[in-house]
Design an enzyme around this catalytic site. Structure first.
Site, PDB file in Angstrom:
ATOM      1  N   TYR A  82      -1.098  45.845  20.094  1.00  0.00           N
ATOM      2  CA  TYR A  82      -1.492  45.835  21.673  1.00  0.00           C
ATOM      3  C   TYR A  82      -0.353  46.492  22.293  1.00  0.00           C
ATOM      4  CZ  TYR A  82      -2.528  43.760  26.143  1.00  0.00           C
ATOM      5  OH  TYR A  82      -3.031  43.663  27.396  1.00  0.00           O
ATOM      6  N   GLU A  89       3.583  50.892  29.764  1.00  0.00           N
ATOM      7  CA  GLU A  89       2.203  50.960  29.975  1.00  0.00           C
ATOM      8  C   GLU A  89       2.129  51.341  31.803  1.00  0.00           C
ATOM      9  OE1 GLU A  89       0.275  47.550  28.599  1.00  0.00           O
ATOM     10  OE2 GLU A  89       0.499  47.980  26.648  1.00  0.00           O
ATOM     11  N   HIS A  94       4.513  48.809  33.916  1.00  0.00           N
ATOM     12  CA  HIS A  94       4.962  47.641  33.382  1.00  0.00           C
ATOM     13  C   HIS A  94       5.492  47.898  31.882  1.00  0.00           C
ATOM     14  CE1 HIS A  94       0.795  47.499  32.652  1.00  0.00           C
ATOM     15  NE2 HIS A  94       1.114  46.972  31.558  1.00  0.00           N
ATOM     16  N   SER A 151      12.670 -17.031   1.067  1.00  0.00           N
ATOM     17  CA  SER A 151      12.211 -15.850   1.576  1.00  0.00           C
ATOM     18  C   SER A 151      13.155 -15.252   2.686  1.00  0.00           C
ATOM     19  CB  SER A 151      10.869 -15.647   2.142  1.00  0.00           C
ATOM     20  OG  SER A 151       9.865 -16.008   1.071  1.00  0.00           O
ATOM     21  N   PRO A 205      10.218 -25.399  -3.453  1.00  0.00           N
ATOM     22  CA  PRO A 205       9.127 -25.685  -2.770  1.00  0.00           C
ATOM     23  C   PRO A 205       8.731 -24.941  -1.628  1.00  0.00           C
ATOM     24  CG  PRO A 205      10.669 -27.348  -2.286  1.00  0.00           C
ATOM     25  CD  PRO A 205      11.374 -26.553  -3.375  1.00  0.00           C
ATOM     26  N   PRO A 206       7.523 -24.525  -1.191  1.00  0.00           N
ATOM     27  CA  PRO A 206       7.260 -23.819  -0.005  1.00  0.00           C
ATOM     28  C   PRO A 206       8.298 -24.523   1.295  1.00  0.00           C
ATOM     29  CG  PRO A 206       5.278 -24.469  -1.250  1.00  0.00           C
ATOM     30  CD  PRO A 206       6.225 -25.192  -1.655  1.00  0.00           C
ATOM     31  N   GLY A 207       8.421 -23.476   1.983  1.00  0.00           N
ATOM     32  CA  GLY A 207       9.090 -23.830   3.408  1.00  0.00           C
ATOM     33  C   GLY A 207      10.570 -23.945   3.003  1.00  0.00           C
ATOM     34  N   SER A 208      11.294 -23.921   2.260  1.00  0.00           N
ATOM     35  CA  SER A 208      12.659 -24.158   1.861  1.00  0.00           C
ATOM     36  C   SER A 208      13.600 -23.050   2.221  1.00  0.00           C
ATOM     37  CB  SER A 208      12.626 -24.587   0.250  1.00  0.00           C
ATOM     38  OG  SER A 208      12.357 -23.654  -0.545  1.00  0.00           O
TER      39      SER A 208
END
Length: 280
Positions: free
Chosen positions: A88, A40, A49, A173, A167-170
Site C-alpha cells: 500500500y 503520494e 502527503h 487446620s 477432634p473436629p473444631g480443635s
C-alpha cells in the site's frame, strides 16, 4: 484519540516537507524492525502527503510517536500485515523502507514466547502476563517447552512432615495454615491437596497442606511424598516433580487408623513424620 500503546501503526502526514520526509526515514531506521514511508498525492484534492507504516522494535505510546515525528500527523493502529502495508505505501513508486517485513500470525507469536523463555523470564505467570493470547491458545505446548528447556531439579532433601490429629473444631487446620503462611514466600506458595489421585495446580510450592485426611492418598504415594528422594506426582495430562519442603497433614484420627487394608502398619509412615501432635 486515546494515548494507547502500539507496536504496529500506519500514519498519514499531509503537506509534508523534505525535512519531514527525512525525519520519517530517521525514525524508521532508529525505532523499527520494519518501516516504510511513501510520497503520494490525494486523488481528489492533489494534496501531497506521506503514507507510512511502522513495525516498532518496542511498543510506543501515540503521544511519544507524535513527539518524535509531528503532532499533526494522523496515526492509526495497523490491522494489515507488514507485506500488505508494504504494498500500500509503495504504490506511488517513490518511497523509503528499512528492515524486513515481519511474518504475522501464530509462528511470530510463538517466537516471541520462546524469546521470553530463553531470556530467563519464562515462568507460566510471566508468559500469561506478557503474551496472553499465545498463552490461551498454546498453554499446553508452552508448559511442556518450559519443562524441556528448564527442567525442575528433583528433590534430594527430606520433606518435613507435621501430622496434627484430634477432634473436629480443635484448631488443626488453622494451625497448619498459620505455620505454612509463616514459612511460605507468599500465599501462592501454599498448595492444598485436593482429595483423589490428581495434584492439579501443584507447581513446586514449598508448603503442602493435606487437610481432613482419612486415607484417600494411596499409602505407597504417601510414603514417597514424605520422604527425601525424587518423586513425580500425577496431574491430568502429565506429572510434576515433587519438591516441597513442608507437608502438614490434619486428621480426626491417629495414623494407625488411616488405612484399612490387611496388615497395615503405620511404622514406616510415623518414621517419616518430624512433628506429630494430638490437638484437643
Amino acid at each position: 484519540m486515546s494515548n494507547s500503546t502500539v507496536r504496529r501503526f500506519c500514519f498519514t502526514w499531509n503537506n509534508y516537507t523534505e525535512l519531514n520526509y527525512a525525519l520519517c526515514q530517521e525514525f524508521i531506521k532508529k525505532y523499527c524492525k520494519y518501516g516504510i514511508v511513501g510520497k503520494e498525492l490525494a486523488p481528489t484534492t492533489n494534496t501531497p502527503h506521506l503514507q507510512g507504516f511502522c513495525n516498532l522494535q518496542k511498543p510506543m505510546r501515540f503521544s511519544t510517536i507524535k513527539k518524535r515525528l509531528d503532532n499533526g500527523i494522523h496515526i492509526e493502529k495497523s490491522m494489515g500485515s507488514d507485506t500488505q502495508n508494504q504494498t500500500y505505501c509503495s504504490k506511488s513508486g517513490e518511497f523509503f523502507e528499512a528492515g524486513d517485513p515481519q511474518c504475522q500470525g501464530k509462528r511470530n507469536d510463538l517466537q516471541s514466547v520462546v524469546d521470553t523463555i530463553q531470556a530467563g523470564n519464562g515462568s507460566l505467570s510471566s508468559i500469561a502476563n506478557e503474551h496472553p493470547t499465545a498463552y490461551i491458545r498454546y498453554f499446553r505446548g508452552i508448559q511442556e517447552y518450559i519443562k524441556t528447556v528448564r527442567p525442575i531439579p528433583p528433590r534430594y532433601h527430606k520433606t518435613e512432615v507435621r501430622y496434627y490429629h484430634g477432634p473436629p473444631g480443635s484448631g488443626k487446620s488453622r494451625r497448619a495454615l498459620e505455620e505454612a503462611t509463616a514459612l511460605a514466600s507468599d500465599l501462592n506458595d501454599i498448595y492444598y491437596k485436593p482429595r483423589g489421585t490428581w495434584w492439579d495446580g501443584y507447581k513446586q510450592q514449598s508448603c503442602v497442606i493435606i487437610d481432613d485426611f482419612y486415607g484417600w492418598i494411596k499409602y505407597d504415594e504417601m510414603l514417597k511424598i514424605c520422604d527425601r528422594y525424587p518423586y513425580k506426582v500425577q496431574i491430568k495430562g502429565g506429572f510434576e516433580e515433587f519438591t516441597s519442603k513442608y507437608i502438614w497433614i490434619t486428621s480426626n484420627i491417629d495414623t494407625n487408623l488411616l488405612y484399612k487394608f490387611n496388615d497395615y502398619n503405620d511404622t514406616a509412615f510415623v518414621r517419616r513424620i518430624e512433628i506429630k501432635l494430638l490437638i484437643e
